[in-house]
Design a protein around this motif. Structure first.
Motif, PDB file in Angstrom:
ATOM      1  N   LEU A  85      -1.135  -3.145  -5.003  1.00  0.00           N
ATOM      2  CA  LEU A  85      -2.344  -3.476  -6.685  1.00  0.00           C
ATOM      3  C   LEU A  85      -2.882  -1.826  -5.940  1.00  0.00           C
ATOM      4  O   LEU A  85      -2.794  -1.811  -7.704  1.00  0.00           O
ATOM      5  CB  LEU A  85      -3.008  -4.512  -6.082  1.00  0.00           C
ATOM      6  N   LEU A  86      -3.096  -1.166  -5.530  1.00  0.00           N
ATOM      7  CA  LEU A  86      -3.952  -0.461  -6.224  1.00  0.00           C
ATOM      8  C   LEU A  86      -2.887   0.674  -6.112  1.00  0.00           C
ATOM      9  O   LEU A  86      -3.351   1.751  -7.511  1.00  0.00           O
ATOM     10  CB  LEU A  86      -4.385   0.942  -4.169  1.00  0.00           C
ATOM     11  N   ALA A  87      -1.602   1.314  -5.734  1.00  0.00           N
ATOM     12  CA  ALA A  87      -0.817   1.929  -6.487  1.00  0.00           C
ATOM     13  C   ALA A  87      -0.103   1.591  -7.538  1.00  0.00           C
ATOM     14  O   ALA A  87      -0.393   2.670  -9.207  1.00  0.00           O
ATOM     15  CB  ALA A  87       0.947   1.043  -5.449  1.00  0.00           C
ATOM     16  N   PHE A  88      -0.292   0.592  -8.596  1.00  0.00           N
ATOM     17  CA  PHE A  88      -0.094  -0.026  -9.545  1.00  0.00           C
ATOM     18  C   PHE A  88      -0.988   0.331 -10.614  1.00  0.00           C
ATOM     19  O   PHE A  88      -0.960   0.910 -11.680  1.00  0.00           O
ATOM     20  CB  PHE A  88      -0.140  -2.001  -9.951  1.00  0.00           C
ATOM     21  N   TYR A  89      -2.859   0.154 -10.070  1.00  0.00           N
ATOM     22  CA  TYR A  89      -3.546   0.341 -10.811  1.00  0.00           C
ATOM     23  C   TYR A  89      -3.724   2.240 -10.860  1.00  0.00           C
ATOM     24  O   TYR A  89      -3.598   2.979 -11.987  1.00  0.00           O
ATOM     25  CB  TYR A  89      -5.271   0.836 -10.109  1.00  0.00           C
TER      26      TYR A  89
END
Length: 219
Positions: A85-89
């Motif tokens: 999720l951090l990578a997506f953000y």
């Protein structure tokens, strides 16, 4: 007039974005817009039937491009749901930053409520599918306030968090929007820690950061 149906969906979308950037508004009519593109109006309808569809598709395109970039650079087997999720953000907000003038032109208006804006409906659906795919697990908790929070779906909580982050990014004036990067990391970690109930340190850390930034913005 080019009587051709070879114009692509991406060409129409790009032309629409450029028009909004130049005139701070949607084109007056599909007929006029098609004429500017040099095509018959009927070929526009091969891809879209309204400008509102294009406006919504812009943000879906940002989402899809973010996923493609992630898949090309990251092995999903190496990331847990939190880091995925951090990578997506970080990828998504990099694309927003690359198109900041357009985003602010369409969203940074007194009449726009991010929670109710129709242009976000397709993005909301796609993002919630992504969150569901992460298979985020939560623990059974006895704390009443946390259980009340968990009664809402994880997808809805994540969507609200994304809107909250977009709003923060729109108001961020730090060099390179570095405060948004800090906000992303702290908010995502705090959210996961709340769901997994390993919370206090990261949640308090995020609360201090957000409170400090809000106090600064008032002076």
């Amino acid at each position: 007039m080019k009587n051709t149906q070879n114009i692509s969906k991406q060409e129409i979308l790009t032309a629409y974005m450029n028009h909004v950037l130049d005139f701070d508004n949607q084109p007056n009519s599909i007929h006029a817009f098609a004429k500017k593109l040099g095509i018959d109006e009927k070929y526009f309808y091969n891809h879209y039937t309204s400008f509102d569809q294009i406006a919504a598709d812009v943000y879906v395109t940002f989402y899809e491009e973010s996923i493609k970039l992630m898949m090309s650079e990251i092995s999903y087997n190496e990331l847990d749901s939190r880091n995925e999720l951090l990578a997506f953000y970080f990828t998504f907000f990099e694309l927003l930053t690359n198109n900041r003038s357009y985003v602010l032109s369409t969203l940074n208006k007194p009449t726009v409520d991010l929670k109710r804006i129709k242009v976000f409906i397709p993005l909301r659906n796609r993002f919630k599918e992504f969150i569901k795919s992460l298979n985020i697990e939560t623990l059974d908790l006895k704390q009443e306030k946390i259980n009340t929070l968990k009664e809402k779906s994880i997808e809805e909580i994540a969507w609200t968090q994304l809107l909250f982050t977009i709003k923060f990014w729109m108001e961020d004036t730090s060099p390179g929007f570095e405060k948004t990067d800090v906000f992303i990391e702290k908010s995502v970690n705090a959210c996961f820690d709340l769901l997994d109930y390993t919370p206090l340190e990261s949640i308090i850390d995020f609360g201090k950061f957000f409170f400090k930034e809000k106090i600064k913005s008032q002076y």
